[in-house]
Design a protein around this motif. Structure first.
Motif, PDB file in Angstrom:
ATOM      1  N   GLY A  45      -2.408 -42.551 -49.410  1.00 29.13           N
ATOM      2  CA  GLY A  45      -2.902 -43.326 -48.280  1.00 29.13           C
ATOM      3  C   GLY A  45      -2.619 -42.639 -46.957  1.00 29.13           C
ATOM      4  O   GLY A  45      -2.005 -41.574 -46.891  1.00 29.13           O
ATOM      5  N   ASN A  46      -3.085 -43.257 -45.890  1.00 29.90           N
ATOM      6  CA  ASN A  46      -2.826 -42.780 -44.524  1.00 29.90           C
ATOM      7  C   ASN A  46      -3.201 -41.315 -44.340  1.00 29.90           C
ATOM      8  O   ASN A  46      -2.381 -40.484 -43.947  1.00 29.90           O
ATOM      9  CB  ASN A  46      -1.355 -43.008 -44.148  1.00 29.90           C
ATOM     10  N   CYS A  51      -6.039 -33.356 -39.455  1.00 29.28           N
ATOM     11  CA  CYS A  51      -5.315 -32.251 -40.095  1.00 29.28           C
ATOM     12  C   CYS A  51      -5.486 -32.254 -41.612  1.00 29.28           C
ATOM     13  O   CYS A  51      -5.311 -31.219 -42.257  1.00 29.28           O
ATOM     14  CB  CYS A  51      -3.832 -32.310 -39.730  1.00 29.28           C
ATOM     15  N   TYR A  52      -5.824 -33.412 -42.192  1.00 27.70           N
ATOM     16  CA  TYR A  52      -6.059 -33.455 -43.637  1.00 27.70           C
ATOM     17  C   TYR A  52      -7.364 -32.756 -44.005  1.00 27.70           C
ATOM     18  O   TYR A  52      -7.509 -32.248 -45.118  1.00 27.70           O
ATOM     19  CB  TYR A  52      -6.076 -34.897 -44.136  1.00 27.70           C
ATOM     20  N   SER A  53      -8.310 -32.720 -43.106  1.00 22.31           N
ATOM     21  CA  SER A  53      -9.593 -32.064 -43.380  1.00 22.31           C
ATOM     22  C   SER A  53      -9.625 -30.634 -42.862  1.00 22.31           C
ATOM     23  O   SER A  53     -10.405 -29.816 -43.347  1.00 22.31           O
ATOM     24  CB  SER A  53     -10.753 -32.870 -42.779  1.00 22.31           C
ATOM     25  N   ASP A  54      -8.768 -30.318 -41.891  1.00 19.13           N
ATOM     26  CA  ASP A  54      -8.741 -28.950 -41.353  1.00 19.13           C
ATOM     27  C   ASP A  54      -7.307 -28.556 -41.022  1.00 19.13           C
ATOM     28  O   ASP A  54      -6.922 -28.453 -39.856  1.00 19.13           O
ATOM     29  CB  ASP A  54      -9.625 -28.834 -40.113  1.00 19.13           C
ATOM     30  N   ARG A  65       3.494 -35.550 -42.034  1.00 21.07           N
ATOM     31  CA  ARG A  65       3.260 -36.786 -42.785  1.00 21.07           C
ATOM     32  C   ARG A  65       4.604 -37.494 -42.875  1.00 21.07           C
ATOM     33  O   ARG A  65       5.638 -36.859 -43.116  1.00 21.07           O
ATOM     34  CB  ARG A  65       2.705 -36.459 -44.170  1.00 21.07           C
ATOM     35  N   SER A  66       4.604 -38.797 -42.721  1.00 22.09           N
ATOM     36  CA  SER A  66       5.866 -39.528 -42.668  1.00 22.09           C
ATOM     37  C   SER A  66       6.568 -39.529 -44.024  1.00 22.09           C
ATOM     38  O   SER A  66       5.924 -39.431 -45.085  1.00 22.09           O
ATOM     39  CB  SER A  66       5.634 -40.974 -42.217  1.00 22.09           C
ATOM     40  N   TRP A  70       5.044 -39.952 -47.906  1.00 21.02           N
ATOM     41  CA  TRP A  70       5.372 -39.052 -49.019  1.00 21.02           C
ATOM     42  C   TRP A  70       6.037 -39.835 -50.152  1.00 21.02           C
ATOM     43  O   TRP A  70       5.747 -39.603 -51.336  1.00 21.02           O
ATOM     44  CB  TRP A  70       6.309 -37.949 -48.559  1.00 21.02           C
ATOM     45  N   GLN A  71       6.938 -40.736 -49.814  1.00 24.66           N
ATOM     46  CA  GLN A  71       7.643 -41.511 -50.831  1.00 24.66           C
ATOM     47  C   GLN A  71       6.688 -42.388 -51.628  1.00 24.66           C
ATOM     48  O   GLN A  71       6.856 -42.565 -52.840  1.00 24.66           O
ATOM     49  CB  GLN A  71       8.745 -42.346 -50.174  1.00 24.66           C
ATOM     50  N   MET A  72       5.666 -42.924 -50.978  1.00 25.99           N
ATOM     51  CA  MET A  72       4.663 -43.698 -51.706  1.00 25.99           C
ATOM     52  C   MET A  72       3.915 -42.811 -52.691  1.00 25.99           C
ATOM     53  O   MET A  72       3.610 -43.227 -53.813  1.00 25.99           O
ATOM     54  CB  MET A  72       3.703 -44.363 -50.722  1.00 25.99           C
TER      55      MET A  72
END
Length: 239
Positions: A45-46, A51-54, A65-66, A70-72
Motif C-alpha cells: 500500500g501507500n 518515486c515508485y514509478s520513476d 518509505r515509512s 515496510w512492516q505491513m
C-alpha cells in the motif's frame, strides 16, 4: 516491530519440495501454484509517490518509505509463507533476539523480496529498489541482509546433508518433508553448518547454500547471533 507472523489459512503448508530438492525446482513449483498465493491480495500500500514509478529521478534520492509501510509488507509476506528465511530474521528482530542495522524494516523487506520477488507485498520494494537506475538511498542503506540464504536453497541444503546421516532437524526437514514440519529451514541449516561448517552444503558454489558467506559478514554476525554465532538445536531429534 509489532508484526504477527502466523501463517495464512490459504497457504498450502504441505507443499513438498520437488524431487531432487533443488532451488530451481522449488521456484518452478512456486510459479505453477495458485495465483491466490503469488498474485492475490492487495499487495503493498501507500505507493502514491512518483518515486515508485520513476526511482531514477534525482529528486528521489532522499525518499523514504515509512517503517510502518515496510512492516505491513513484511507481515503480508510472512503471513503467506512464514517459513521464509527473511521471516526467521524478522521474527528474531521482533522478539529482541536480534538487533542492529539489518533489523531495519527496509532491510528485512528487501531480504524477503530478493528471495521471493513475485509475492504480494514486494511491489514497493520492486518498484523502488529493483528498478534499473534507482537512486533511492534507502534501498542500499543498509540494504538487504548480505548473502541471505534463500528459502529453497536452505531446504535443499538440509535435504542433502540429511542424506549422509541423521542430524537434529532432519526428521522435520529431510527430503519428503513439507513446510508443515520444516517451519524454519534457515535455523535448521544454521545449526547443521555450525556443527559441520566444512560441508559443501554450507559453502558456496553449485552445491552450496552460501551459509558460510552470510555468516562471514560482520554486520550479519552482530545483528543475528542466533543464526551465526550459536544457533539453537532443532527440536526434531534423530531417533
Amino acid at each position: 516491530m509489532g508484526m504477527h507472523m502466523g501463517g495464512s489459512p490459504d497457504m498450502p503448508m504441505d507443499m513438498p519440495m520437488p524431487a531432487g530438492g533443488s532451488e530451481a525446482g522449488g521456484m518452478g513449483d512456486m510459479a505453477g501454484m495458485d495465483d491466490g498465493m503469488m498474485m492475490g491480495g492487495a499487495g503493498s500500500g501507500n505507493m502514491t509517490s512518483p518515486c515508485y514509478s520513476d526511482p531514477s529521478n534525482p529528486d528521489c534520492a532522499a525518499f523514504t518509505r515509512s517503517d510502518e509501510d515496510w512492516q505491513m509488507d513484511i507481515e503480508m509476506l510472512c503471513e503467506a509463507m512464514p517459513f521464509m528465511s527473511g521471516c526467521t530474521l524478522a521474527e528474531q528482530c521482533m522478539s529482541g533476539t536480534a538487533s542492529g542495522e539489518y533489523c531495519e524494516a527496509s532491510s528485512l523487506a528487501g531480504t524477503l523480496c530478493n528471495d521471493m520477488p513475485k509475492m504480494k507485498g514486494c511491489e514497493a520494494w520492486t518498484a523502488l529498489c529493483a528498478a534499473n537506475g534507482t537512486v533511492v538511498e534507502q534501498c542500499s542503506s543498509p540494504g538487504p541482509v548480505p548473502g541471505a540464504v534463500a528459502t529453497f536453497a536452505a531446504k535443499s541444503g538440509i535435504e542433502s546433508l540429511c542424506s549422509y546421516h541423521c542430524m537434529d532437524g532432519c526428521p522435520a526437514c529431510e527430503q519428503g518433508k513439507t513446510w508443515n514440519t520444516c517451519t524454519d529451514p534457515l535455523l535448521v541449516l544454521a545449526r547443521m553448518c555450525y556443527e559441520m561448517g566444512d560441508m559443501p552444503e554450507c559453502l558456496g558454489g553449485s552445491t552450496g547454500t552460501g551459509m558460510a558467506a552470510m555468516c562471514s559478514n560482520a554486520g550479519v554476525i552482530a545483528t543475528f547471533p542466533l543464526v551465526c554465532t550459536n544457533p539453537p538445536v532443532p527440536a526434531a531429534k534423530c531417533p
